[in-house]
Design a protein around this motif. Structure first.
Motif: not given
Length: 222
Positions: A216-222, A182-194
Protein backbone atom coordinates in the motif's frame (compact mmCIF):
# COMPACT_ATOMS: atom_id res chain seq x y z
CA UNK A 1 3.99 1.80 -13.11
CA UNK A 2 4.74 1.17 -9.45
CA UNK A 3 7.69 -1.05 -8.51
CA UNK A 4 6.70 -4.66 -7.86
CA UNK A 5 7.17 -6.08 -4.38
CA UNK A 6 8.79 -9.53 -4.45
CA UNK A 7 8.21 -11.26 -1.13
CA UNK A 8 11.18 -13.46 -0.27
CA UNK A 9 10.60 -16.16 2.32
CA UNK A 10 14.18 -15.78 3.44
CA UNK A 11 16.22 -14.51 6.38
CA UNK A 12 19.93 -13.72 6.10
CA UNK A 13 19.96 -15.01 2.50
CA UNK A 14 18.60 -18.45 3.42
CA UNK A 15 15.08 -19.78 2.96
CA UNK A 16 13.24 -20.09 6.26
CA UNK A 17 12.37 -23.65 7.26
CA UNK A 18 8.64 -22.91 7.69
CA UNK A 19 8.31 -21.14 4.34
CA UNK A 20 5.31 -23.24 3.27
CA UNK A 21 3.36 -22.42 6.43
CA UNK A 22 4.17 -18.73 6.15
CA UNK A 23 3.00 -18.63 2.55
CA UNK A 24 -0.25 -20.31 3.56
CA UNK A 25 -0.78 -17.57 6.17
CA UNK A 26 -0.01 -14.81 3.64
CA UNK A 27 -1.39 -16.19 0.38
CA UNK A 28 -4.25 -13.68 0.28
CA UNK A 29 -2.06 -10.61 0.70
CA UNK A 30 -1.65 -8.15 -2.18
CA UNK A 31 1.82 -9.21 -3.39
CA UNK A 32 1.92 -10.96 -6.77
CA UNK A 33 5.61 -11.99 -6.83
CA UNK A 34 6.97 -14.54 -4.36
CA UNK A 35 10.23 -16.40 -4.03
CA UNK A 36 13.06 -17.69 -1.91
CA UNK A 37 16.67 -18.85 -2.12
CA UNK A 38 18.24 -22.07 -3.35
CA UNK A 39 19.28 -23.10 0.19
CA UNK A 40 18.56 -24.97 2.46
CA UNK A 41 15.20 -26.58 1.58
CA UNK A 42 15.30 -29.94 -0.25
CA UNK A 43 14.18 -29.77 -3.88
CA UNK A 44 10.98 -31.69 -3.16
CA UNK A 45 9.89 -29.10 -0.60
CA UNK A 46 10.81 -26.29 -2.98
CA UNK A 47 8.70 -27.86 -5.73
CA UNK A 48 5.75 -28.27 -3.36
CA UNK A 49 5.94 -24.63 -2.28
CA UNK A 50 6.31 -23.23 -5.79
CA UNK A 51 3.39 -25.39 -6.97
CA UNK A 52 1.29 -23.96 -4.15
CA UNK A 53 2.28 -20.41 -5.09
CA UNK A 54 1.37 -21.07 -8.73
CA UNK A 55 -2.00 -22.53 -7.73
CA UNK A 56 -2.70 -19.25 -5.94
CA UNK A 57 -1.94 -17.24 -9.07
CA UNK A 58 1.47 -15.98 -7.95
CA UNK A 59 4.53 -15.25 -10.09
CA UNK A 60 7.52 -17.20 -8.81
CA UNK A 61 11.17 -16.30 -8.33
CA UNK A 62 14.25 -18.28 -7.32
CA UNK A 63 17.24 -16.19 -6.24
CA UNK A 64 20.51 -18.12 -6.37
CA UNK A 65 23.26 -16.73 -4.14
CA UNK A 66 26.13 -18.47 -5.92
CA UNK A 67 29.07 -17.10 -7.82
CA UNK A 68 30.61 -19.92 -9.88
CA UNK A 69 29.38 -21.06 -13.29
CA UNK A 70 28.74 -24.59 -12.01
CA UNK A 71 26.68 -23.39 -9.05
CA UNK A 72 24.79 -20.96 -11.29
CA UNK A 73 23.86 -23.70 -13.74
CA UNK A 74 22.72 -25.92 -10.88
CA UNK A 75 20.54 -23.06 -9.68
CA UNK A 76 19.04 -22.57 -13.14
CA UNK A 77 18.28 -26.29 -13.37
CA UNK A 78 16.65 -26.09 -9.96
CA UNK A 79 14.48 -23.16 -11.09
CA UNK A 80 13.31 -25.13 -14.14
CA UNK A 81 12.52 -28.21 -12.05
CA UNK A 82 10.45 -25.97 -9.77
CA UNK A 83 8.61 -24.31 -12.65
CA UNK A 84 9.78 -20.84 -11.68
CA UNK A 85 9.07 -17.77 -13.77
CA UNK A 86 12.27 -15.86 -12.93
CA UNK A 87 15.84 -16.84 -12.03
CA UNK A 88 17.56 -14.07 -10.09
CA UNK A 89 21.16 -14.02 -8.97
CA UNK A 90 24.22 -15.98 -10.10
CA UNK A 91 27.16 -14.27 -11.75
CA UNK A 92 26.50 -14.06 -15.47
CA UNK A 93 27.70 -16.86 -17.71
CA UNK A 94 26.71 -17.52 -21.31
CA UNK A 95 25.90 -21.13 -20.42
CA UNK A 96 23.34 -20.03 -17.81
CA UNK A 97 21.74 -17.57 -20.22
CA UNK A 98 21.53 -20.24 -22.93
CA UNK A 99 19.94 -22.70 -20.53
CA UNK A 100 17.38 -20.14 -19.36
CA UNK A 101 16.51 -19.16 -22.91
CA UNK A 102 16.05 -22.81 -23.90
CA UNK A 103 13.65 -23.31 -20.99
CA UNK A 104 11.84 -19.97 -21.30
CA UNK A 105 13.06 -18.86 -17.88
CA UNK A 106 13.60 -15.13 -17.32
CA UNK A 107 17.21 -14.51 -16.16
CA UNK A 108 18.27 -11.56 -14.01
CA UNK A 109 21.91 -12.01 -12.96
CA UNK A 110 23.88 -10.04 -10.40
CA UNK A 111 26.20 -7.23 -11.44
CA UNK A 112 29.35 -6.08 -9.67
CA UNK A 113 31.73 -7.96 -7.40
CA UNK A 114 29.79 -10.00 -4.86
CA UNK A 115 31.24 -11.77 -1.86
CA UNK A 116 30.04 -13.61 1.24
CA UNK A 117 26.58 -14.71 2.32
CA UNK A 118 24.62 -12.58 3.22
CA UNK A 119 25.99 -10.91 0.11
CA UNK A 120 28.08 -7.74 -0.02
CA UNK A 121 28.42 -5.77 -3.26
CA UNK A 122 31.65 -4.09 -4.35
CA UNK A 123 32.89 -2.36 -7.50
CA UNK A 124 32.55 1.06 -9.09
CA UNK A 125 29.18 2.41 -10.17
CA UNK A 126 30.51 3.04 -13.67
CA UNK A 127 31.71 -0.55 -14.02
CA UNK A 128 28.28 -1.84 -13.00
CA UNK A 129 26.49 0.48 -15.44
CA UNK A 130 28.83 -0.73 -18.19
CA UNK A 131 28.29 -4.35 -17.18
CA UNK A 132 24.52 -3.86 -17.28
CA UNK A 133 24.72 -2.48 -20.80
CA UNK A 134 26.74 -5.50 -21.93
CA UNK A 135 24.28 -7.88 -20.30
CA UNK A 136 21.37 -6.11 -21.98
CA UNK A 137 23.04 -6.65 -25.34
CA UNK A 138 23.52 -10.33 -24.55
CA UNK A 139 19.80 -10.74 -23.95
CA UNK A 140 19.27 -11.08 -20.20
CA UNK A 141 15.80 -10.25 -18.88
CA UNK A 142 17.05 -7.77 -16.30
CA UNK A 143 19.50 -7.11 -13.47
CA UNK A 144 19.55 -8.31 -9.86
CA UNK A 145 21.08 -5.33 -8.08
CA UNK A 146 22.18 -5.73 -4.47
CA UNK A 147 21.76 -1.99 -4.07
CA UNK A 148 21.61 -1.59 -0.31
CA UNK A 149 24.35 -4.18 0.15
CA UNK A 150 26.73 -1.85 -1.70
CA UNK A 151 29.81 -0.80 0.29
CA UNK A 152 29.76 2.76 -1.11
CA UNK A 153 26.92 5.14 -2.14
CA UNK A 154 23.97 2.76 -2.43
CA UNK A 155 21.40 5.29 -3.54
CA UNK A 156 23.64 6.72 -6.26
CA UNK A 157 24.24 3.20 -7.52
CA UNK A 158 20.54 2.35 -7.56
CA UNK A 159 19.60 5.62 -9.24
CA UNK A 160 22.26 5.26 -11.94
CA UNK A 161 21.49 1.62 -12.71
CA UNK A 162 17.74 2.18 -12.92
CA UNK A 163 18.13 5.20 -15.20
CA UNK A 164 20.93 3.84 -17.40
CA UNK A 165 20.66 0.04 -17.56
CA UNK A 166 17.91 0.05 -20.18
CA UNK A 167 16.44 -3.20 -18.83
CA UNK A 168 14.40 -4.07 -15.71
CA UNK A 169 16.28 -3.69 -12.42
CA UNK A 170 15.31 -5.45 -9.21
CA UNK A 171 16.74 -3.85 -6.06
CA UNK A 172 17.41 -6.86 -3.86
CA UNK A 173 18.48 -7.03 -0.24
CA UNK A 174 18.25 -4.83 2.85
CA UNK A 175 15.18 -2.80 1.87
CA UNK A 176 14.32 -2.49 5.55
CA UNK A 177 12.82 0.94 6.25
CA UNK A 178 10.20 3.35 4.98
CA UNK A 179 13.00 5.76 4.06
CA UNK A 180 14.39 3.15 1.69
CA UNK A 181 10.92 2.39 0.36
CA UNK A 182 10.45 6.09 -0.28
CA UNK A 183 13.62 6.12 -2.35
CA UNK A 184 12.47 3.02 -4.24
CA UNK A 185 9.25 4.84 -5.09
CA UNK A 186 11.24 7.83 -6.30
CA UNK A 187 13.61 6.02 -8.68
CA UNK A 188 11.07 3.36 -9.77
CA UNK A 189 13.00 0.18 -10.48
CA UNK A 190 10.98 -2.66 -11.97
CA UNK A 191 10.91 -4.45 -8.61
CA UNK A 192 12.43 -4.79 -5.16
CA UNK A 193 12.69 -7.72 -2.76
CA UNK A 194 11.99 -7.87 0.95
CA UNK A 195 12.82 -10.93 3.01
CA UNK A 196 14.69 -10.49 6.29
CA UNK A 197 12.94 -7.20 7.11
CA UNK A 198 9.58 -8.97 7.27
CA UNK A 199 10.98 -11.52 9.72
CA UNK A 200 12.41 -8.68 11.82
CA UNK A 201 9.07 -6.83 11.90
CA UNK A 202 10.40 -3.70 10.22
CA UNK A 203 7.03 -2.81 8.68
CA UNK A 204 4.50 -4.01 11.27
CA UNK A 205 3.70 -7.03 13.40
CA UNK A 206 2.60 -10.06 11.37
CA UNK A 207 4.23 -10.88 8.03
CA UNK A 208 0.87 -10.65 6.25
CA UNK A 209 0.24 -7.19 7.71
CA UNK A 210 3.72 -6.03 6.70
CA UNK A 211 3.33 -7.25 3.12
CA UNK A 212 0.15 -5.24 2.70
CA UNK A 213 1.67 -2.23 4.48
CA UNK A 214 4.59 -2.19 2.04
CA UNK A 215 2.36 -2.82 -0.98
CA UNK A 216 0.00 0.00 0.00
CA UNK A 217 2.87 2.40 0.71
CA UNK A 218 4.40 1.80 -2.71
CA UNK A 219 1.00 2.19 -4.37
CA UNK A 220 0.16 5.39 -2.50
CA UNK A 221 0.99 8.93 -3.53
CA UNK A 222 2.83 9.56 -0.26
Amino acid sequence: MKPELIVMLTHNDLTVENAFEIFEQCRDTKALYWGFKEQPLPIEEMQRLYAKMKSCGKRTVLEVVAYTEEEGLEGAEMAVKCGCDVLMGTCFHESILKYCQEHKLAYMPFVGEIVDRPSILKGSIKSMVDESEKLKNKGVSGIDLLGYRYVDDAEQLISDLVSKAGIPVCVAGSVDSYDRLRFIKKVQPWAFTIGSAFFENKFGSTIAEQINNVYDFIASGE
